[in-house]
Design a protein around this motif. Structure first.
Motif, mmCIF file in Angstrom:
data_model
loop_
_atom_site.group_PDB
_atom_site.id
_atom_site.type_symbol
_atom_site.label_atom_id
_atom_site.label_comp_id
_atom_site.label_asym_id
_atom_site.label_seq_id
_atom_site.Cartn_x
_atom_site.Cartn_y
_atom_site.Cartn_z
ATOM 1 N N SER A 9 -11.595 28.464 53.912
ATOM 2 C CA SER A 9 -12.456 29.557 53.453
ATOM 3 C C SER A 9 -13.274 29.060 52.276
ATOM 4 O O SER A 9 -12.735 28.683 51.241
ATOM 5 N N SER A 12 -13.484 29.634 47.983
ATOM 6 C CA SER A 12 -12.963 28.851 46.851
ATOM 7 C C SER A 12 -13.695 27.528 46.662
ATOM 8 O O SER A 12 -13.259 26.689 45.869
ATOM 9 N N ALA A 146 -9.802 35.563 46.507
ATOM 10 C CA ALA A 146 -8.986 34.394 46.850
ATOM 11 C C ALA A 146 -7.756 34.381 45.950
ATOM 12 O O ALA A 146 -7.604 35.247 45.073
ATOM 13 N N LYS A 147 -6.869 33.435 46.196
ATOM 14 C CA LYS A 147 -5.699 33.158 45.330
ATOM 15 C C LYS A 147 -4.718 34.322 45.193
ATOM 16 O O LYS A 147 -4.094 34.477 44.153
ATOM 17 N N GLY A 200 -8.121 29.047 51.728
ATOM 18 C CA GLY A 200 -9.193 28.872 50.759
ATOM 19 C C GLY A 200 -8.757 28.057 49.569
ATOM 20 O O GLY A 200 -8.961 26.846 49.505
ATOM 21 N N SER A 201 -8.118 28.739 48.615
ATOM 22 C CA SER A 201 -7.767 28.069 47.358
ATOM 23 C C SER A 201 -6.827 26.887 47.582
ATOM 24 O O SER A 201 -6.940 25.877 46.885
#
Ligand code: DX5
Ligand code: ZN
Length: 229
Positions: A9, A12, A146-147, A200-201
């Protein structure tokens, strides 16, 4: 459907060098790209739109791109993202009054059809539209950022979705999981039947995304070996 895809993703990624960031993860072995569209209305965050997607395509990026639209209203955005180069367009049922029609619009615009299911939403939402779907995106976090922490109840929902897909004649629907995925979730997700891992992250915020992707690919290989035995 036994193909498994790693889908970073870009939420990030470093947007100042977005093209390079995407090239890097693809060269490292990622299979597709996850493009998170946020509107500060359906979700409390703001990201990017069709113009950015168009630039990515102009930068010679030909990998499949899943455009995950977290925006409301959504119908008018679909043709724009299709024209800009989306492969999949995935929408949330809460972002439209007429889900069946919105899914038709995605298909009419030549894209593969995805439906996202938020953590609090029952998987039964797919029941009357399952024959229109190419992809089901199970949200393992609440959309917007995110995250976040992976919501474990997602595993129960993957099994419920699998049961529903097994009941239909054409079983070619990808199951994608999105949000909070770390290395420790990879094997359990594959064992539960997930095809697309959106990360992502964990990929972009690591020191070396190449090593991370290699590690995940290796885990996919391990899973395939175990499955054959
Ligand atoms: C959340 C997005 C996800 C998420 C993925 O709204 O749809 O794609 O940001 O990022 P991580 O893997 O950091 O949760
Ligand atoms: Zn997403």
């Amino acid at each position: 459907m036994n193909k498994i895809f790693i889908s970073p993703s870009i939420l990030s990624a470093n947007f100042a060098i977005l093209g390079k960031e995407i090239m890097n993860v693809l060269k490292s072995g990622a299979d597709m790209i996850h493009f998170d569209v946020m509107d500060n209305h359906y979700v409390p965050n703001l990201t990017f739109g069709p113009i950015v997607l168009e630039s990515i395509r102009k930068y010679q990026i030909s990998a499949p791109i899943d455009v995950h639209i977290m925006a409301k209203p959504v119908d008018d955005l679909i043709p724009l993202f299709a024209k800009a180069g989306a492969t999949f367009i995935t929408i949330h049922p809460e972002s439209t009054y007429h889900l069946d029609r919105t899914l038709d619009i995605i298909k009419e615009n030549g894209c593969k059809v995805g439906l996202a299911i938020n953590p609090s939403l029952s998987v039964n939402v797919i029941d009357n539209v399952i024959d229109k779907l190419d992809l089901i995106l199970l949200m393992s976090v609440n959309p917007g950022f995110a995250k976040q922490k992976f919501i474990l109840n997602t595993f129960k929902k993957i099994l419920e979705i699998k049961k529903k897909i097994n009941l239909i004649e054409d079983k070619k629907i990808y199951i994608s999981v999105d949000g909070g995925i770390k290395f420790r979730h990879v094997m359990p997700l594959l064992q539960a039947g997930v095809n697309i891992l959106v990360m992502g992250s964990y990929i972009f915020n690591n020191i070396d995304s190449k090593i991370i992707i290699k590690k995940i690919k290796n885990e996919i290989k391990n899973f395939k070996n175990i499955s054959v035995v």
